[in-house]
Design a protein around this motif. Sequence first.
Motif, PDB file in Angstrom:
ATOM      1  N   ARG A  42       0.688  -1.376   0.057  1.00 12.04           N
ATOM      2  CA  ARG A  42      -0.072   0.063   0.038  1.00 12.04           C
ATOM      3  C   ARG A  42       0.823   1.234   0.068  1.00 12.04           C
ATOM      4  NH1 ARG A  42      -3.187  -2.401  -2.112  1.00 12.04           N
ATOM      5  NH2 ARG A  42      -5.204  -3.317  -1.102  1.00 12.04           N
ATOM      6  N   SER A  44       2.770   1.756  -2.254  1.00  4.79           N
ATOM      7  CA  SER A  44       4.233   1.488  -2.537  1.00  4.79           C
ATOM      8  C   SER A  44       3.922   1.561  -3.948  1.00  4.79           C
ATOM      9  CB  SER A  44       4.453   0.018  -1.969  1.00  4.79           C
ATOM     10  OG  SER A  44       3.123  -0.797  -2.379  1.00  4.79           O
ATOM     11  N   PRO A  47       4.485   5.310  -7.225  1.00  8.04           N
ATOM     12  CA  PRO A  47       4.570   6.639  -6.503  1.00  8.04           C
ATOM     13  C   PRO A  47       5.290   6.500  -5.084  1.00  8.04           C
ATOM     14  CG  PRO A  47       2.288   5.467  -5.805  1.00  8.04           C
ATOM     15  CD  PRO A  47       3.037   4.776  -6.859  1.00  8.04           C
ATOM     16  N   VAL A  73     -10.853  -4.475   2.689  1.00 10.46           N
ATOM     17  CA  VAL A  73     -10.312  -3.459   3.277  1.00 10.46           C
ATOM     18  C   VAL A  73      -9.017  -2.917   2.450  1.00 10.46           C
ATOM     19  CG1 VAL A  73     -11.424  -3.805   5.268  1.00 10.46           C
ATOM     20  CG2 VAL A  73      -8.932  -4.515   5.129  1.00 10.46           C
ATOM     21  N   TYR A  74      -8.731  -1.801   2.499  1.00 13.38           N
ATOM     22  CA  TYR A  74      -7.592  -0.900   1.590  1.00 13.38           C
ATOM     23  C   TYR A  74      -6.372  -1.556   2.477  1.00 13.38           C
ATOM     24  CZ  TYR A  74      -4.728   2.553  -0.371  1.00 13.38           C
ATOM     25  OH  TYR A  74      -4.001   3.132  -1.078  1.00 13.38           O
ATOM     26  N   LYS A  77      -6.777  -2.620   9.551  1.00 14.45           N
ATOM     27  CA  LYS A  77      -6.740  -1.804  10.726  1.00 14.45           C
ATOM     28  C   LYS A  77      -5.949  -1.973  11.990  1.00 14.45           C
ATOM     29  CE  LYS A  77      -9.605   0.778   7.956  1.00 14.45           C
ATOM     30  NZ  LYS A  77      -9.161  -0.060   6.834  1.00 14.45           N
ATOM     31  N   MET A 223      -8.638  17.654   6.639  1.00  8.42           N
ATOM     32  CA  MET A 223      -8.625  17.851   5.257  1.00  8.42           C
ATOM     33  C   MET A 223     -10.073  18.641   4.830  1.00  8.42           C
ATOM     34  SD  MET A 223      -6.786  14.579   3.424  1.00  8.42           S
ATOM     35  CE  MET A 223      -7.760  13.342   4.280  1.00  8.42           C
ATOM     36  N   PRO A 224      -9.830  19.595   3.933  1.00  9.31           N
ATOM     37  CA  PRO A 224     -11.129  20.119   3.611  1.00  9.31           C
ATOM     38  C   PRO A 224     -12.167  19.473   2.751  1.00  9.31           C
ATOM     39  CG  PRO A 224      -9.508  20.968   2.191  1.00  9.31           C
ATOM     40  CD  PRO A 224      -8.826  19.867   3.007  1.00  9.31           C
ATOM     41  N   GLY A 225     -13.260  19.748   2.943  1.00 13.00           N
ATOM     42  CA  GLY A 225     -14.413  19.130   2.030  1.00 13.00           C
ATOM     43  C   GLY A 225     -14.719  19.820   0.545  1.00 13.00           C
ATOM     44  N   TRP A 226     -15.707  19.106  -0.078  1.00 10.50           N
ATOM     45  CA  TRP A 226     -15.717  19.771  -1.478  1.00 10.50           C
ATOM     46  C   TRP A 226     -16.457  21.204  -1.413  1.00 10.50           C
ATOM     47  CZ3 TRP A 226     -20.498  21.103  -3.731  1.00 10.50           C
ATOM     48  CH2 TRP A 226     -21.746  20.460  -3.019  1.00 10.50           C
ATOM     49  N   LYS A 227     -16.860  21.182  -0.377  1.00 13.19           N
ATOM     50  CA  LYS A 227     -17.696  22.753  -0.307  1.00 13.19           C
ATOM     51  C   LYS A 227     -16.446  23.911   0.277  1.00 13.19           C
ATOM     52  CE  LYS A 227     -22.374  21.347   0.840  1.00 13.19           C
ATOM     53  NZ  LYS A 227     -23.260  20.976   1.710  1.00 13.19           N
ATOM     54  N   MET A 229     -12.865  23.539  -0.429  1.00  9.28           N
ATOM     55  CA  MET A 229     -11.923  23.502  -1.260  1.00  9.28           C
ATOM     56  C   MET A 229     -11.841  24.082  -2.474  1.00  9.28           C
ATOM     57  SD  MET A 229     -10.425  19.895  -2.747  1.00  9.28           S
ATOM     58  CE  MET A 229     -10.944  18.869  -1.583  1.00  9.28           C
ATOM     59  N   LEU A 233      -8.785  22.874  -9.105  1.00 11.05           N
ATOM     60  CA  LEU A 233      -7.557  22.403  -8.583  1.00 11.05           C
ATOM     61  C   LEU A 233      -6.418  23.384  -8.352  1.00 11.05           C
ATOM     62  CD1 LEU A 233      -7.457  19.250 -10.960  1.00 11.05           C
ATOM     63  CD2 LEU A 233      -7.625  19.161  -8.595  1.00 11.05           C
TER      64      LEU A 233
END
Lengths: 383, 407
Positions: A42, A44, A47, A73-74, A77, A223-227, A229, A233
């Motif tokens: 992950r 890895s 990037p 799961v990604y 946990k 982290m900001p949200g879509w409203k 941000m 970009l």
Amino acid sequence: MATLAVEVVYRGIFQRTLARNIVRNIVFAARKDGKIGTAFGRYSDSPERNGIPAKQFAIVCDTALELEESLAVYEAKNVDVTINVDDAMCKGIESWAWYGLQPINELTKAGGTLIVTSRQSADSLLEDIHQKETPYDLAIIPSTVSFSGLWVYKDDHTDMRILGTLCKVCPDLVSLKAMLETIQDQTGSDTKVASAQKAFDRSVTRPVEPGEGNSETPFSFDMPGWKTMEEGLVIRALPAGTGYGGGDEGYVPGRSKVFKKWSTRSMRPVINFETCIKCTLCWLQCPDTCFDVTPDGLYDANMESCCGCGVCEAVCPVPDCVTMVGESEFNDNDSQWEAWQKDKDGYNKWMTVLVENQKSETRTHGFHHVGGYADEINEMEEA
Amino acid sequence: MATAQAALFQESTEELISGSEAIGIACALADVDVITAYPIRPYDTVMQYVARLKADGAFDFDFIIAESEHSQFEIVKHASAVGARTFTGSSGVGWFYAFEAITVTAGLRMPVVAMVGNRALDDPGAFGVEHNDAMAVRDLGWHLYWVATAQEALDMALIAWKVAEDPRVLLPFALSCDGSFLTHSQAIVQVPSKDLVDRFLPSYQRGTLQLHPDNPITVAPQVNEDWLMEIRKQTDEAMRRTSGVIQEAHDEFREIFGRGDPSPFIEEYMCDDAEIILVGMGTLAMPTRVAVRRMREAGKKVGFLRVKFFRPFPAEEIRAVLGKAKGVAVIDRDYSYGSPSFAGVLFHELRSTLYTLDDRPMMLNFIAGLGGREVMVRDIDQIVETTQTAIETGKIEQETTWVAVRE
């Protein structure tokens, strides 16, 4: 019915093959024990940048149905064992994908084990490792950090010693017998099997109590949200810099409030301010604009921005004026220039010892000499 | 490992490999003649793997590293014209850069097999999975299949050549593989022997359509309005025929290899008496199946339908399953800006599919997991709850919901 998870925290690219060997052999060995598993990376691969902390996981289950829950799961946990193959990452890690500092033991389960390859003592490592509310065990494999430069795998048996230790600290994961057979199958090397067996025999753990360790609160941010941000970009440029310490003289560039490079470094520059000729090369060449210009025209490496690449050391024309020193030698990110200002003799003595030690430090990006392979393996096995 | 590779292909083995590596192995088993490559993550994991097989002497093929994705797809198209079995692939905007070549490949009826390592389209540059990249071929005459596991990646690649190269079909085949979750996760995969694969997969015979000095033909003329509709209709008929060919190949695969789902087109999971059926593609199956199992344990009548083939779209099979449900919750890992319901592509396809039913279920759309964001079991629980509310109140408050998006 059981699911066991192991994470390997490693330095991107430098230790990729090492991490891969560890997780793959766990799954192969589990197969011999009649279990089923998966191995995955992950943040890895591509990037993955030189030295940026990255992770690989091995998950072992009794049944395919249980395994599906883990594949859903990604990333795990929490894990039964965390393996850290560079002790400098005991200070915490930031992947390229997750900005904020994650304690090295964040995912380690209550009663789980943190395995670290290190020359340091447990007490010294615990100055860096963040406190946890639950107890766990710390196992140290006496070893220098296994690096050998870009994409080159340093086959120094670190993987084998970790696998042997793993069988000791987490016997439910895989049996030693299955692991030794796997190593024999995969490598065909008796000496590697012996390395794993020796590590198993010698492994000792030290219990870590709740609340024991580094008491600092790990750096985090929202982290900001879509409203909230900015659209298109767009990323606002940083404000222009100021003088050193906010004063009129010197210069400190504007810096991101959220993107810190602490855990990227495996080494950091130490500056000899007495011999600096103010040539500006470190300041010019640093890819991360990490040098602050002090009021007296010297260059102070800012540890919020330094990623430990070593370009400053390479371009400095004065011998030993800039020296890269192993990150685990440091317990703070304070200004070196301010320390030097306060107590020049004290600073100079401290710096001289660090630089001298660094010269005998075995952390390298390769073997010291042709044939060094055998010497170093013997040395590590004796340790 | 060199020791393992010596045995590879001689006999059936068990390997710990990613979905990408599984497709690389399928290339070797299918004895592909020409592979073209141009790096882009996550597709590049396949090119790295076939390069290793070639370097190790385990698999001999012409490996052409093109100077761009456009050339990459052009080269396999031409190789396919002269009768070579081909493989290529890309991801995200790399796939888009090849688009002129991609559309002519289907137009010329070249059975190229391509892997699309699903990746979010730029901008912003991101590595995680989104399905919009592969979906762009949906109207062009390509087969489009969504893979869920590494085993399925290997198996479907073998089926892909068999179907695409069938003289009744001759249409290219795209295998969509979720970036990271499939391309970078290693699982235990049963690798069949070359002998077994040879029994299943015949050599590629282009017959009278093969470009060869002994068979002088011209390919790809310029035409006007008096020709084009007939040519399009031919491709349409081939796409209609392929469903039967897929079923045949699937049945034969199950017989020879002894594994595979009951249907090649869809996967039904606990759908039989389900009142709410979740629908999704690719590795979304993993968290969804887990959530469905847990809800079933709690007595909820919930099921999951995985759409495997997106083209040809298995409308009949889907109607038979979803027609019995009260509510259908479609999870899209893609989005269509400005579409009729401001919803995902799969959602619109499914609603169109179900329109012919007399008794239609309620349909809700959930946009989730864009850019590789993890879709959690608790997200699925929330989706089912929202659908349940719609069924109980008989009213859909909001047709499309973005799951776990920060406000």
